[in-house]
Write an enzyme that holds these catalytic residues in place. Structure first.
Site, PDB file in Angstrom:
ATOM      1  N   SER A 158       0.819  -1.213   0.000  1.00 24.02           N
ATOM      2  CA  SER A 158       0.000   0.000   0.000  1.00 24.02           C
ATOM      3  C   SER A 158       0.849   1.256   0.000  1.00 24.02           C
ATOM      4  O   SER A 158       0.509   2.244  -0.655  1.00 24.02           O
ATOM      5  CB  SER A 158      -0.914   0.001   1.226  1.00 24.02           C
ATOM      6  OG  SER A 158      -0.155   0.070   2.432  1.00 24.02           O
ATOM      7  N   LYS A 184      -0.802  -9.658  -7.714  1.00 27.34           N
ATOM      8  CA  LYS A 184      -2.088  -9.307  -7.100  1.00 27.34           C
ATOM      9  C   LYS A 184      -2.068  -7.806  -6.829  1.00 27.34           C
ATOM     10  O   LYS A 184      -1.336  -7.327  -5.971  1.00 27.34           O
ATOM     11  CB  LYS A 184      -2.279 -10.101  -5.799  1.00 27.34           C
ATOM     12  CG  LYS A 184      -3.297  -9.550  -4.810  1.00 27.34           C
ATOM     13  CD  LYS A 184      -4.706  -9.458  -5.350  1.00 27.34           C
ATOM     14  CE  LYS A 184      -5.653  -8.968  -4.250  1.00 27.34           C
ATOM     15  NZ  LYS A 184      -5.442  -7.530  -3.887  1.00 27.34           N
ATOM     16  N   ALA A 185      -2.870  -7.043  -7.582  1.00 33.89           N
ATOM     17  CA  ALA A 185      -2.884  -5.588  -7.443  1.00 33.89           C
ATOM     18  C   ALA A 185      -3.439  -5.181  -6.090  1.00 33.89           C
ATOM     19  O   ALA A 185      -4.410  -5.767  -5.597  1.00 33.89           O
ATOM     20  CB  ALA A 185      -3.728  -4.974  -8.557  1.00 33.89           C
ATOM     21  N   GLU A 263       7.691  -9.237   3.967  1.00 36.65           N
ATOM     22  CA  GLU A 263       8.124  -8.149   4.838  1.00 36.65           C
ATOM     23  C   GLU A 263       6.893  -7.686   5.591  1.00 36.65           C
ATOM     24  O   GLU A 263       5.886  -7.338   4.971  1.00 36.65           O
ATOM     25  CB  GLU A 263       8.707  -7.001   4.015  1.00 36.65           C
ATOM     26  CG  GLU A 263       9.188  -5.846   4.868  1.00 36.65           C
ATOM     27  CD  GLU A 263       9.244  -4.545   4.099  1.00 36.65           C
ATOM     28  OE1 GLU A 263       8.738  -3.537   4.625  1.00 36.65           O
ATOM     29  OE2 GLU A 263       9.768  -4.553   2.974  1.00 36.65           O
ATOM     30  N   CYS A 300       7.984   1.347   6.163  1.00 36.96           N
ATOM     31  CA  CYS A 300       8.282   0.169   6.970  1.00 36.96           C
ATOM     32  C   CYS A 300       9.510   0.387   7.841  1.00 36.96           C
ATOM     33  O   CYS A 300       9.727  -0.347   8.805  1.00 36.96           O
ATOM     34  CB  CYS A 300       8.477  -1.041   6.064  1.00 36.96           C
ATOM     35  SG  CYS A 300       9.441  -0.702   4.594  1.00 36.96           S
ATOM     36  N   GLU A 390       3.993  -2.699  15.316  1.00 41.06           N
ATOM     37  CA  GLU A 390       4.165  -1.459  14.570  1.00 41.06           C
ATOM     38  C   GLU A 390       2.875  -0.650  14.546  1.00 41.06           C
ATOM     39  O   GLU A 390       1.802  -1.175  14.247  1.00 41.06           O
ATOM     40  CB  GLU A 390       4.583  -1.810  13.141  1.00 41.06           C
ATOM     41  CG  GLU A 390       4.717  -0.634  12.205  1.00 41.06           C
ATOM     42  CD  GLU A 390       5.007  -1.088  10.786  1.00 41.06           C
ATOM     43  OE1 GLU A 390       5.487  -0.261   9.990  1.00 41.06           O
ATOM     44  OE2 GLU A 390       4.751  -2.277  10.473  1.00 41.06           O
TER      45      GLU A 390
END
Length: 525
Positions: A158, A184-185, A263, A300, A390
């Site tokens: 994203s 995969k969009a 990730e 990230c 996170e």
């Protein structure tokens, strides 16, 4: 703009389903005027089958031909015009300069892997020639090379609509390795994905790549069918811990388990050491605040945890950081879902008795408001999961420790990270040298006097780390080493030269660096 919203399957556009999904303006919430067709189970199957059909021919192409393809993709990306950039801005609320820079990074990744292919070291060629006279037993001729594993499923991120998405690092590495891709969009920027997918297809056609080398599907819930499809041999993913772990579990439960290179989650600790605080605490506070709010904290590698040793300079630093964070302005996040998750993370911090709010306005409205918290060190020492998770957004948490011993103990309490940073002067490095071995166990990239936001695309970069930062700490999703994830070794015993891959032939027609009987050489065997 000619956005048709159909899936990309075996070199054609496909719209078999009746479920229509939409993309939205990230700043206004307005629905964009495009219809996207959710992929049906048959279309997911057809995309995976197309990738499998393309694999033998694509993998067999000389590395130089695949390099031409990657360079052509880079050229197509660079040629995308201002209208494209404006579309990405609408779908993500990221500024124009950021998108332009990210496009350059994305094309640069393609060119980096093209160079990797041309230099040939990715083959990992190793040759042990026969020793028929060896006693007590002769040795046979053994030659090893690394080949692409097969079709790879890639999931778009994203927060990086270009560099970690349709033509991003996972796609580039897989294509470089000789692996066709089913992409995969991401639902947050489907129009952007279509523009980029068109660029990849144009490059494939111009360079004569096999049909099915790149496929793309839209929709929610299609990921499970893709990961479980028997044609798929590896998965690349950038996203949440929950999403990545779900894919790992699906892949492990297959009749033929496959690797997932995910990730997922990192809080990227920053350690501010005493002498650095004495000499430049005010400066560090300003720099750190800037890193926390950069890109609305949607990296990230965002510094989500700051640790320092109790002292007067640390207290002054904390006051300065609080003032800096209080001055930060709200920013628009990637989409409404991201904002909702951010608000949920803040609420958990506010509710915990071991956490104190230091700076930031109440989170309300349609934008993310930067925040600063302070947590008791016991949360790390006692294994509380709150600080390990996170909070994706412009927020960080400060922890004060009593001394060096407690600092090391707190570090041992951390889960795996993408990065770990030391803010230090030479005297600190001498006094705290024993922190480094601990950090080496905890993170994939160790920084000194820098900030983790910002990842260079190059040979030496590692963008990975122990779980839960990634699902496999042996790899990276940025840098040329990323190709290793989609290669596997194959050994040939007593094979004639004519049947060997070019990288292993006696004549070494490609001039590839090879390990010959323990010695690296460019010379023929």
């Amino acid at each position: 703009m000619n956005i048709c919203g159909k899936n990309y399957v075996a070199g054609r556009r496909s719209a078999e389903g009746r479920t229509i999904i939409h993309s939205y303006d990230a700043s206004t919430g307005e629905r964009l005027p495009y219809d996207f067709f959710q992929a049906t189970p048959d279309e997911v199957d057809a995309a995976a089958v197309a990738a499998a059909a393309a694999y033998p021919r694509y993998r067999a192409l000389p590395a130089g031909r695949r390099a031409e393809f990657l360079d052509a993709v880079a050229d197509e990306l660079d040629a995308l015009d201002a209208e494209f950039v404006a579309l990405v801005v609408r779908e993500t609320a990221l500024p124009t300069a950021r998108i332009q820079g990210e496009r350059g990074r994305t094309s640069g990744q393609m060119r980096l892997f093209a160079n990797v292919l041309r230099r040939g070291d990715f083959y990992g060629a190793r040759i042990d020639t026969a020793l028929p006279e060896r006693q007590p037993l002769p040795r046979v001729d053994l030659r090893q090379v690394r080949l692409g594993v097969g079709p790879v499923a890639v999931f778009g991120a994203s927060n990086f609509p270009l560099a970690f998405s349709t033509a991003g690092g996972d796609t580039a590495a897989a294509l470089a390795a000789g692996c066709p891709v089913v992409f995969k969009a991401h639902s947050g920027h489907m129009a952007t994905a279509e523009y980029v997918a068109d660029a990849i297809i144009r490059a494939a056609e111009k360079t004569g790549m096999p049909v099915g080398v790149f496929n793309m599907i839209y929709g929610a819930g299609v990921g499970e069918a893709l990961v479980k499809h028997p044609a798929i041999q590896a998965v690349g993913f950038t996203g949440s811990l929950r999403g990545g772990r779900a894919l790992c579990d699906m892949a492990a439960a297959r009749a033929q388990p496959i690797p997932v290179f995910a990730e997922m989650s990192s809080i990227n600790p920053v350690l501010v050491l005493p002498e650095a605080l004495k000499q430049r605490g005010e400066q560090v506070a300003g720099e750190l605040a800037g890193s926390v709010v950069m890109g609305c904290g949607q990296f990230c590698t965002n510094p989500g945890l700051v640790i320092g040793i109790r002292s007067a300079p640390f207290s002054q630093f904390l006051d300065s950081l609080s003032a800096r964070m209080a001055d930060q302005v709200p920013q628009t996040m990637l989409n409404a879902g991201t904002l909702k998750s951010y608000a949920k993370g803040l609420a958990a911090l506010h509710a915990h008795p071991g956490v104190k709010h230091l700076a930031g306005q109440n989170q309300e409205g349609s934008q993310a408001r930067p925040q600063l918290f302070q947590a008791d060190v016991s949360l790390l020492l006692n294994g509380d999961e709150l600080l390990q998770e996170e909070v994706f957004g412009p927020t960080t948490v400060v922890i004060e420790v009593a001394d060096k011993a407690e600092l090391i103990e707190a570090l041992h309490g951390l889960h795996g990270q993408l990065t770990a940073t030391l803010i230090a002067e030479p005297a600190d490095l001498a006094a705290f040298a024993d922190l480094v071995p601990v950090l080496e166990q905890k993170a994939g990239r160790l920084l000194l006097n820098g900030y983790p936001t910002g990842v260079e695309v190059c040979d030496a970069m590692v963008h990975g780390g122990p779980y839960p930062a990634t699902s496999d700490a042996r790899g990276t999703s940025v840098g040329s080493l990323a190709i290793d994830r989609f290669l596997r070794p194959v050994c040939y015993q007593n094979y004639p030269d004519a049947l060997l891959p070019d990288a292993l032939k006696n004549a070494n027609p490609l001039g590839i660096v090879r390990l010959l009987n323990g010695s690296s050489s460019r010379e023929p065997v």
